[in-house]
Motif scaffolding. Sequence first.
Motif, short mmCIF file in Angstrom:
data_model
loop_
_atom_site.label_atom_id
_atom_site.label_comp_id
_atom_site.label_asym_id
_atom_site.label_seq_id
_atom_site.Cartn_x
_atom_site.Cartn_y
_atom_site.Cartn_z
N VAL A 88 -7.50 11.00 3.33
CA VAL A 88 -7.41 9.77 2.53
C VAL A 88 -6.93 8.59 3.37
O VAL A 88 -7.37 7.45 3.18
CB VAL A 88 -6.57 9.89 1.22
CG1 VAL A 88 -7.20 10.85 0.25
CG2 VAL A 88 -5.13 10.26 1.50
N LEU A 90 -6.31 3.37 7.33
CA LEU A 90 -4.91 3.03 7.62
C LEU A 90 -4.25 4.08 8.50
O LEU A 90 -4.66 5.24 8.50
CB LEU A 90 -4.12 2.98 6.30
CG LEU A 90 -4.58 1.99 5.23
CD1 LEU A 90 -3.71 2.15 3.99
CD2 LEU A 90 -4.51 0.55 5.75
N ARG A 127 -3.44 0.20 -3.61
CA ARG A 127 -2.87 -1.09 -3.24
C ARG A 127 -2.34 -1.81 -4.48
O ARG A 127 -2.82 -1.58 -5.59
CB ARG A 127 -3.96 -1.93 -2.55
CG ARG A 127 -3.43 -3.02 -1.65
CD ARG A 127 -4.49 -3.57 -0.75
NE ARG A 127 -5.56 -4.19 -1.54
CZ ARG A 127 -6.68 -4.68 -1.00
NH1 ARG A 127 -6.88 -4.61 0.31
NH2 ARG A 127 -7.60 -5.22 -1.76
N LEU A 131 1.02 5.59 -0.35
CA LEU A 131 0.37 6.90 -0.36
C LEU A 131 1.00 7.72 -1.47
O LEU A 131 2.23 7.80 -1.57
CB LEU A 131 0.62 7.59 0.99
CG LEU A 131 0.28 9.09 1.07
CD1 LEU A 131 -1.24 9.32 1.01
CD2 LEU A 131 0.85 9.70 2.35
N GLU A 184 -9.95 7.46 5.23
CA GLU A 184 -10.88 6.76 4.33
C GLU A 184 -10.37 5.36 3.98
O GLU A 184 -11.15 4.41 3.87
CB GLU A 184 -11.08 7.59 3.05
CG GLU A 184 -12.26 7.12 2.22
CD GLU A 184 -12.32 7.85 0.89
OE1 GLU A 184 -11.93 9.03 0.82
OE2 GLU A 184 -12.78 7.22 -0.09
N ALA A 185 -9.06 5.24 3.85
CA ALA A 185 -8.47 3.93 3.54
C ALA A 185 -8.44 3.05 4.79
O ALA A 185 -8.17 1.85 4.70
CB ALA A 185 -7.06 4.11 2.99
N ARG A 189 -6.20 -1.78 -6.55
CA ARG A 189 -7.39 -1.18 -5.92
C ARG A 189 -7.05 0.19 -5.34
O ARG A 189 -6.06 0.34 -4.63
CB ARG A 189 -7.90 -2.09 -4.80
CG ARG A 189 -9.25 -2.68 -5.15
CD ARG A 189 -9.90 -3.33 -3.97
NE ARG A 189 -10.45 -2.38 -3.03
CZ ARG A 189 -10.80 -2.70 -1.80
NH1 ARG A 189 -10.66 -3.92 -1.36
NH2 ARG A 189 -11.31 -1.78 -1.00
N LEU A 202 -7.74 2.67 -2.69
CA LEU A 202 -8.37 2.61 -1.37
C LEU A 202 -8.99 3.95 -0.98
O LEU A 202 -9.98 4.00 -0.27
CB LEU A 202 -7.36 2.17 -0.30
CG LEU A 202 -6.69 0.80 -0.54
CD1 LEU A 202 -5.76 0.46 0.60
CD2 LEU A 202 -7.73 -0.30 -0.74
N ALA A 203 -8.39 5.03 -1.45
CA ALA A 203 -8.94 6.37 -1.19
C ALA A 203 -8.27 7.36 -2.12
O ALA A 203 -7.10 7.19 -2.48
CB ALA A 203 -8.68 6.77 0.26
N GLU A 204 -9.02 8.38 -2.53
CA GLU A 204 -8.42 9.40 -3.40
C GLU A 204 -9.13 10.73 -3.19
O GLU A 204 -10.33 10.76 -2.89
CB GLU A 204 -8.52 8.99 -4.88
CG GLU A 204 -9.93 8.83 -5.39
CD GLU A 204 -9.98 8.33 -6.83
OE1 GLU A 204 -9.44 9.01 -7.72
OE2 GLU A 204 -10.58 7.26 -7.07
N ARG A 251 0.84 -1.20 0.00
CA ARG A 251 0.00 0.00 0.00
C ARG A 251 0.88 1.25 0.00
O ARG A 251 1.78 1.36 0.82
CB ARG A 251 -0.92 0.00 1.22
CG ARG A 251 -1.99 -1.08 1.10
CD ARG A 251 -2.78 -1.26 2.35
NE ARG A 251 -1.94 -1.74 3.44
CZ ARG A 251 -2.43 -2.37 4.52
NH1 ARG A 251 -3.72 -2.60 4.62
NH2 ARG A 251 -1.62 -2.76 5.48
N VAL A 259 -4.42 6.70 -1.74
CA VAL A 259 -3.78 5.47 -1.29
C VAL A 259 -4.20 4.36 -2.25
O VAL A 259 -5.39 4.17 -2.52
CB VAL A 259 -4.21 5.09 0.15
CG1 VAL A 259 -3.45 3.84 0.61
CG2 VAL A 259 -3.97 6.25 1.11
#
Length: 360
Positions: free
Chosen positions: A68, A74, A25, A10, A71-72, A29, A31-33, A8, A23
């Motif tokens: 982000v 993490l 993966r 950033l 949202e991810a 995928r 995970l957040a933007e 993962r 973020v």
Amino acid sequence: MTTAAKLRVLGIETSCDETAAAVVRGDRRVLAEAVFAQLDLHALYGGVVPEIAARAHVRKLDRMIAAVMAEAGLVFADLDGVAVTAGPGLAGGLLVGVTTAQALAGVHRLPLYAVNHLEAHALTARLTHGIDFPYLLLLVSGGHCQLLVVEGIGRHRRLGTTIDDAVGEAFDKVAKMLGLGYPGGPAVESRAREGDPERFVLPRPLLGRPGCHFSFSGLKTAVRHRILELGDDRLDRTVVADLCAAFQEAVCEVLVDRTRRAMALFRARYEVSPVLVVAGGVAANRAIRTVLEELAAAEGFSLVLPPLRLCGDNAVMVAWTGLEHLAAGRPPAAIADVRVRTRWPLDPEAEPAPGGGVKA
Ligand code: KG4
Ligand code: ZN
């Protein structure tokens, strides 16, 4: 999932007038933007003002990164790396992103990847469509207009570039002349839809000439001459629409002509099932997408067009580029040594464009 699929990263993007964080993966995928386009801040000036852009990045970036990450789901310790655009772009904005990334990577002991913004545009198609190297890339943005072969991670062969203006820059300048505001591309496109492309005859610079270089400055000047000939009081909605349509059609013809030549070069050199990828902000233009679709079909190329949200500047592409470097075993940057690079050509070996074009 394999180890690479679980990585993962950033991503941070501040090279021009978009502040962005994401973020991503390794299994492709997102995970957040998040993207903050600073349009209103620059609209008043008819173009990007570097100091205003840099200050806006400072104001937005930290909170955007926190958002982000949340949202991810993490914390920083969960990350496998931080990727930041280190160039090409505006020095002040790049510095904001790079120093933020250096601090995060340093404090949390994460590998740091200094990403070339153009490579990030170039690799987006591998995130969205999982395509293999090599492929032909038409990169059309506010700062660039290039045809390249993407041969691998960090490996590019430039076939052509602009000898003067970038194509997005031409859209922006034409929009400014016609009072359509900034950024010009979307405004010119929407006016062109109402217009008659035949009413004004505009040049097609370099059309039919050998090589794969571009030139847009003469086309832009031709639009200016038409405006001057007409006079301000005749610039009504129809005339503006007709000028936009004529300009956009000339751009389409030039892009198709130059790309067709690059396709022939690609075919002669690489024995793969050929793919054309279009990237950069101008790839959002529907008329351009359509003519390139027709060209690809006629020439037997598969065409990959990134989704609209990933055509313009974003941090998903930056995170993905970091992931590609990480997965390929490329060493991360020495944190203290990352420098911003306002110019950073993808193919440093490429011959300069005729006429002294200096764009990266
Ligand atoms: O890739 P990008 O977001 O930023 C860089 O230049 O790196 O591209 C921005 C450029 C601007 O010049 C903008 O006017 C142009 O892309 N653009 C368009 C369209 N949407 C954005 N040009 C033509 N038609 C569009 N729909
Ligand atoms: Zn860009």
